[in-house]
Design an enzyme around this catalytic site. Structure first.
Site, PDB file in Angstrom:
ATOM      1  N   LYS A   1      63.928  90.399  -2.481  1.00  0.00           N
ATOM      2  CA  LYS A   1      63.957  89.216  -3.464  1.00  0.00           C
ATOM      3  C   LYS A   1      64.748  89.514  -4.657  1.00  0.00           C
ATOM      4  CE  LYS A   1      64.247  85.272  -5.215  1.00  0.00           C
ATOM      5  NZ  LYS A   1      65.407  84.431  -5.075  1.00  0.00           N
TER       6      LYS A   1
ATOM      7  N   CYS B   1      66.228  82.221 -12.145  1.00  0.00           N
ATOM      8  CA  CYS B   1      66.145  83.117 -11.082  1.00  0.00           C
ATOM      9  C   CYS B   1      67.040  84.392 -11.801  1.00  0.00           C
ATOM     10  CB  CYS B   1      66.608  82.923  -9.646  1.00  0.00           C
ATOM     11  SG  CYS B   1      65.493  81.909  -8.945  1.00  0.00           S
TER      12      CYS B   1
HETATM   13  N1  LIG Z   1      64.613  76.958  -8.339  1.00  0.00           N
HETATM   14  C1  LIG Z   1      65.182  77.802  -7.731  1.00  0.00           C
HETATM   15  O1  LIG Z   1      66.219  77.893  -7.298  1.00  0.00           O
HETATM   16  C2  LIG Z   1      64.411  78.987  -7.127  1.00  0.00           C
HETATM   17  C3  LIG Z   1      65.103  79.823  -6.047  1.00  0.00           C
HETATM   18  C4  LIG Z   1      64.362  81.080  -5.639  1.00  0.00           C
HETATM   19  C5  LIG Z   1      63.163  81.239  -5.833  1.00  0.00           C
HETATM   20  N2  LIG Z   1      62.543  80.467  -7.150  1.00  0.00           N
HETATM   21  C6  LIG Z   1      61.108  80.931  -7.563  1.00  0.00           C
HETATM   22  O2  LIG Z   1      60.024  79.905  -6.912  1.00  0.00           O
HETATM   23  C7  LIG Z   1      59.298  79.693  -7.719  1.00  0.00           C
HETATM   24  C8  LIG Z   1      58.951  78.253  -8.162  1.00  0.00           C
HETATM   25  O3  LIG Z   1      60.266  77.901  -8.588  1.00  0.00           O
HETATM   26  P1  LIG Z   1      60.741  76.288  -8.786  1.00  0.00           P
HETATM   27  O4  LIG Z   1      61.931  76.277  -9.293  1.00  0.00           O
HETATM   28  O5  LIG Z   1      60.199  75.439  -7.983  1.00  0.00           O
HETATM   29  O6  LIG Z   1      59.572  75.902 -10.207  1.00  0.00           O
HETATM   30  P2  LIG Z   1      59.486  74.478 -10.855  1.00  0.00           P
HETATM   31  O7  LIG Z   1      59.096  74.703 -12.622  1.00  0.00           O
HETATM   32  O8  LIG Z   1      60.658  73.591 -10.532  1.00  0.00           O
HETATM   33  O9  LIG Z   1      58.256  74.031 -10.222  1.00  0.00           O
HETATM   34  C9  LIG Z   1      56.862  74.643 -10.317  1.00  0.00           C
HETATM   35  C10 LIG Z   1      55.786  73.642 -10.467  1.00  0.00           C
HETATM   36  O10 LIG Z   1      54.660  74.170 -10.389  1.00  0.00           O
HETATM   37  C11 LIG Z   1      53.607  73.485 -11.061  1.00  0.00           C
HETATM   38  N3  LIG Z   1      52.455  74.020 -11.203  1.00  0.00           N
HETATM   39  C12 LIG Z   1      52.485  75.079 -12.268  1.00  0.00           C
HETATM   40  N4  LIG Z   1      51.302  75.692 -12.236  1.00  0.00           N
HETATM   41  C13 LIG Z   1      50.578  75.277 -11.076  1.00  0.00           C
HETATM   42  C14 LIG Z   1      49.157  75.441 -10.674  1.00  0.00           C
HETATM   43  N5  LIG Z   1      48.501  76.247 -10.882  1.00  0.00           N
HETATM   44  N6  LIG Z   1      48.963  74.565  -9.424  1.00  0.00           N
HETATM   45  C15 LIG Z   1      49.872  73.621  -8.971  1.00  0.00           C
HETATM   46  N7  LIG Z   1      51.023  73.522  -9.528  1.00  0.00           N
HETATM   47  C16 LIG Z   1      51.634  74.232 -10.686  1.00  0.00           C
HETATM   48  C17 LIG Z   1      54.557  72.944 -12.258  1.00  0.00           C
HETATM   49  O11 LIG Z   1      53.813  71.702 -12.888  1.00  0.00           O
HETATM   50  C18 LIG Z   1      55.861  72.588 -11.574  1.00  0.00           C
HETATM   51  O12 LIG Z   1      55.875  71.069 -11.096  1.00  0.00           O
HETATM   52  C19 LIG Z   1      59.562  80.571  -8.855  1.00  0.00           C
HETATM   53  O13 LIG Z   1      59.015  81.764  -8.696  1.00  0.00           O
HETATM   54  C20 LIG Z   1      60.927  80.798  -8.967  1.00  0.00           C
HETATM   55  O14 LIG Z   1      61.429  82.139  -9.382  1.00  0.00           O
HETATM   56  C21 LIG Z   1      63.023  79.430  -7.391  1.00  0.00           C
END
Ligand SMILES: NC(=O)c1ccc[n+]([C@@H]2O[C@H](COP(=O)([O-])OP(=O)(O)OC[C@H]3O[C@@H](n4cnc5c(N)ncnc54)[C@H](O)[C@@H]3O)[C@@H](O)[C@H]2O)c1
Length: 418
Positions: free
Chosen positions: A215, A269
């Site tokens: 990744k 990312c």
């Molecule tokens: N957004 C993208 O396009 C994308 C693509 C690939 C990978 N990712 C990865 O996926 C992961 C999540 O990214 P995202 O974009 O969904 O983030 P985001 O910020 O949109 O969502 C994360 C959510 O997690 C919640 N949260 C935080 N701590 C928590 C806990 N202990 N228990 C429950 N909920 C909790 C937050 O309140 C938030 O709503 C990251 O590691 C990111 O790098 C994101």
């Protein structure tokens, strides 16, 4: 016959990744409990509403909630499988901040039963999935955690990174190939049973560290290639050569595909994940580190060019079009457009800067300290501006009639009006 998962899933983190994952699983007839520490997110989901913009997500969420398949809560419940989709930002020193992942693991630990599956979806440095096992194991000495080369674990822990493109998440969640890396081969197989529910792409089984590294490498690959395009742009500009023409011609070579230069690299990312590789092997990551530095410098370069242009006017008005990190989404995280606007506003405190983005209705926090910035509709902003800076190629901006731009100084960082 491969396992297919049939029980209840809890997903921790109802953001851009966790929520679409929850919905696609719920629409396969599985009960999904969305867990988030943000009560506003849980309240919105419980009403069947989505707290952010992503095409096709809202209708799927309201349907899944109405059917009772998707529920939301702030408390981690018992379930047969847990998916962790919480943020993994970086610290000041650019090492990964794993505090959210650790908190999620610690929320899951007291609920865990023998035979449960835990999948880490958050983008993570090599070794993090093992740490999830260690964190849970420290709280649950009664359960045997999986270890490489051992059999007989009580729970199954794996990493399944996400590679969807914002704006196309609901399509790519289904169609992309998935990498599932287990702490043991049995863990990978168990975790894959969840993705078999909905993934039409191939499911590739491997070990956890290879999945974590794959990744990170995907995003570093993108970053290095964008840095190449940005460097070509910088060089072409200094030689008074049109970079878009150069790239158009070079890309006619059958084995060349240069990406587009831009005002920098955003989202949460690509500008973040390559640092996880750099911090894992600092001496060996020379190209990856340099690409990050080249791309991080872009907003400064673009802002510098605009400020220079502005000096040609006695009392200029500048229109900056676009604030999000990429076109046709509402996500402003790590957006280089915001950096550019902030740098211009700081360098020209007496100049009125009109900012327009169809997806942003409130000035982002980082920009609210500048009195010379005002949100404005795109047409009015362009009408009043002497200098127009295109920072994000949202469709309405691309479709803007050229006659509107006549007589203005144009700085098109995306090549959209080329
Ligand atoms: N957004 C993208 O396009 C994308 C693509 C690939 C990978 N990712 C990865 O996926 C992961 C999540 O990214 P995202 O974009 O969904 O983030 P985001 O910020 O949109 O969502 C994360 C959510 O997690 C919640 N949260 C935080 N701590 C928590 C806990 N202990 N228990 C429950 N909920 C909790 C937050 O309140 C938030 O709503 C990251 O590691 C990111 O790098 C994101």
């Amino acid at each position: 016959m491969s396992d297919v998962f049939k029980s209840r899933v809890a997903i921790l983190g109802m953001g851009y990744i966790g929520l679409p994952t929850a919905v696609v699983i719920a629409t396969r007839g599985i009960d999904v409990i969305g867990v988030d520490i943000n009560p506003a997110t849980v309240a919105a989901l419980s009403r069947g509403e989505v707290p952010f913009v992503e095409p096709d997500l809202a209708v799927a969420v309201s349907g899944a909630v109405a059917m009772g398949r998707l529920t939301a809560t702030t408390e981690t419940p018992e379930a047969e499988a847990f998916i962790i989709a919480v943020p993994t930002p970086f610290n000041e020193d650019r090492t990964a901040d794993l505090s959210y992942v650790k908190a999620a693991a610690e929320q899951i630990a007291p609920r865990l039963k023998s035979g449960n599956i835990v999948v880490l979806e958050s983008t993570s440095p090599p070794g993090t999935t093992q740490k999830v096992g260690d964190w849970i194991g420290a709280l649950r000495p009664d359960l045997r955690m999986p270890r490489d080369g051992e059999t007989g674990a009580d729970v199954f822990i794996a990493h399944c990174p996400e590679r969807v493109l914002p704006g196309r998440i609901m399509i790519e969640m289904i169609t992309n190939d998935r990498v599932v890396g287990g702490l043991t081969p049995r863990c990978a197989e168990k975790a894959a049973s969840i993705y078999r529910l909905f993934a039409q792409g191939e499911i590739l089984l491997t070990d956890a560290a290879s999945a974590e590294m794959a990744k990170l490498v995907e995003n570093a690959y993108r970053d290095v290639n964008i840095a190449f395009a940005n460097e070509i742009s910088l060089i072409s500009e200094s030689l008074h050569i049109d970079v878009w023409e150069v790239i158009r011609l070079a890309n006619r070579h059958p084995r060349v595909n240069i990406l587009s230069p831009g005002p920098g690299v955003g989202g949460h990312c690509i500008p973040v994940d390559p640092w996880f590789i750099v911090s894992a092997a600092p001496q060996l990551s020379r190209l990856i580190r340099t690409a990050r530095e080249v791309n991080d410098h872009r907003p400064h370069h673009v802002a510098g060019q605009v400020v220079e242009n502005a000096k040609r006017f006695r009392s200029p008005t500048i229109a900056c079009l676009g604030l999000t990190f990429k076109a046709n989404v509402d996500d402003v995280r790590e957006s280089p457009a915001i950096d550019v606007v902030g740098l211009i506003a700081k360098a020209l405190p007496d100049v009125e800067i009109l900012v327009s983005d169809p997806y942003v209705s409130v000035m982002p926090g980082l920009l609210s300290k500048y009195d010379n910035l005002h949100l404005e509709g795109a047409h009015q902003a362009v009408e009043r501006a002497d200098i127009v800076v295109l920072l994000v190629e949202h469709e309405p901006f691309k479709a803007m009639r050229h006659t509107r731009l006549a007589g203005k100084v144009i700085y098109d960082t995306r090549g959209a009006w080329h």
